[in-house]
Scaffold this motif. Structure first.
Motif, PDB file in Angstrom:
ATOM      1  N   ASP A   1      37.254  -5.187   6.497  1.00 41.40           N
ATOM      2  CA  ASP A   1      37.897  -6.450   6.179  1.00 41.40           C
ATOM      3  C   ASP A   1      37.839  -6.645   4.670  1.00 41.40           C
TER       4      ASP A   1
ATOM      5  N   THR B   1      37.966  -9.556   1.498  1.00 43.24           N
ATOM      6  CA  THR B   1      37.739 -10.962   1.184  1.00 43.24           C
ATOM      7  C   THR B   1      38.869 -11.533   0.337  1.00 43.24           C
ATOM      8  N   SER B   2      38.824 -12.845   0.146  1.00 42.85           N
ATOM      9  CA  SER B   2      39.811 -13.518  -0.701  1.00 42.85           C
ATOM     10  C   SER B   2      39.731 -13.059  -2.147  1.00 42.85           C
TER      11      SER B   2
ATOM     12  N   ALA C   1      35.835 -11.240   7.160  1.00 45.49           N
ATOM     13  CA  ALA C   1      35.869 -12.063   5.958  1.00 45.49           C
ATOM     14  C   ALA C   1      36.039 -13.534   6.326  1.00 45.49           C
TER      15      ALA C   1
ATOM     16  N   THR D   1      38.331 -18.461   0.762  1.00 54.04           N
ATOM     17  CA  THR D   1      37.182 -18.721  -0.112  1.00 54.04           C
ATOM     18  C   THR D   1      37.552 -18.645  -1.584  1.00 54.04           C
TER      19      THR D   1
ATOM     20  N   PRO E   1      31.500 -14.895   1.260  1.00 53.03           N
ATOM     21  CA  PRO E   1      32.856 -14.349   1.404  1.00 53.03           C
ATOM     22  C   PRO E   1      33.100 -13.633   2.723  1.00 53.03           C
ATOM     23  N   CYS E   2      32.026 -13.132   3.361  1.00 55.92           N
ATOM     24  CA  CYS E   2      32.215 -12.441   4.635  1.00 55.92           C
ATOM     25  C   CYS E   2      30.889 -12.360   5.388  1.00 55.92           C
TER      26      CYS E   2
ATOM     27  N   HIS F   1      28.673 -11.133  -2.898  1.00 56.31           N
ATOM     28  CA  HIS F   1      29.163  -9.993  -3.667  1.00 56.31           C
ATOM     29  C   HIS F   1      28.097  -9.434  -4.614  1.00 56.31           C
TER      30      HIS F   1
END
Length: 294
Positions: free
Chosen positions: A72, A74-75, A117, A121, A130-131, A148
């Motif tokens: 997946d 993330t934004s 995710a 976000t 984020p996930c 992250h």
């Protein structure tokens, strides 16, 4: 006495078939879209990640030392790839097919199985989670938050949210709720926080759900691997009359795609980042169908 309240619009997207692609896949088990609109695929049998453009044209691949199962993005356009057989997760730059970091489970009997995710976000890095990694330990799967800056897969039972056992894939609805596909069953489950869990078993037309995603209307899409169809679900709440307490549940809105649209043994599915295209890993991971969202 209870009153049922639909908390989602009833209008659903339509889908127009664009095409199908297959780059001699071994068996694709995971799919996700990047910010640039490219698509990342996990080829479990061939131990690699494949990057294609929005129409499925091959761009590049990344060979791995273990089988990738789920992916997946993330934004913030950071990808996470699970490798359950090596008990590890990769953090990647998806559009460049570059590994940024690898983390392994330090506890015996624990592995990273799937990943989801958290939607919306933001593009900037922040303190938001984020996930979530789907971490299996002692027979149960936990939604384990990561950031992250640090991936420290320890103290799973203390820091994660217990989702259940025999989970194939899970989908993060928001920061503290998840929908899960259960292996070998004909239902999905919904978890919210630490305490609330329900079994969504009112989907009589689904057989062996394998993956879950959502669109920009907050509708939920579930692939029926055994029933050769895609279900669209909506969320509603059961409001107790005379009380402020509510309970969340999901019900089927419709079946927008089925075998008449070429759906056959669907495995995984995702929308691109602007929800203009819908991708379905088909034929038990041998091909991918592409649909325009209309």
């Amino acid at each position: 006495m209870a009153q049922w309240m639909n908390m989602s619009g009833v209008d659903g997207h339509g889908f127009s078939y664009i095409g199908r692609f297959n780059h001699e896949f071994g068996r694709v088990t995971g799919i996700a879209a990047t910010i640039k609109g490219n698509i990342v695929l996990c080829d479990y049998d061939k131990k690699n990640l494949i990057l294609v453009d929005p129409l499925g044209n091959y761009l590049k691949n990344l060979n791995l030392d273990s089988e990738p199962y789920d992916v997946d993005i993330t934004s913030q356009n950071i990808g996470y790839v699970t490798q359950p057989n090596s008990r590890s997760v990769l953090q990647i730059d998806p559009d460049n097919m570059m590994v940024l970091f690898q983390a392994k489970c330090s506890e015996l009997g624990t592995t990273v199985f799937c990943v989801s995710a958290v939607p919306n976000t933001g593009r900037c890095f922040s303190k938001k989670v984020p996930c979530y990694l789907g971490v299996k330990t002692h027979g149960n799967l936990y939604a384990f938050p990561v950031n992250h800056d640090e991936i420290n897969i320890t103290d799973i039972e203390e820091n994660g949210y217990e989702i259940g056992s025999c989970v194939l894939k899970f989908h993060t609805v928001n920061a503290d709720s998840w929908l899960s596909c259960i292996g070998g069953q004909n239902y999905i489950t919904y978890n919210e926080g630490f305490d609330y869990q329900i079994k969504i078993d009112n989907i009589a037309t689904i057989d062996t759900p394998n993956d879950i995603c959502s669109d920009d209307n907050d509708h939920i899409y579930v692939s029926g691997q055994g029933s050769n169809n895609i279900h669209r679900l909506i969320k509603y709440f059961k409001l107790q009359v005379g009380s402020f307490e509510t309970e969340a549940d999901y019900t089927v809105l419709d079946i927008p795609l089925n075998s008449q649209h070429g759906i056959k043994e669907p495995v995984a599915l995702c929308f691109n980042q602007d929800y203009s295209k819908f991708y379905i890993v088909n034929e038990w991971g041998k091909s991918v169908l592409v649909f325009d969202v209309i």
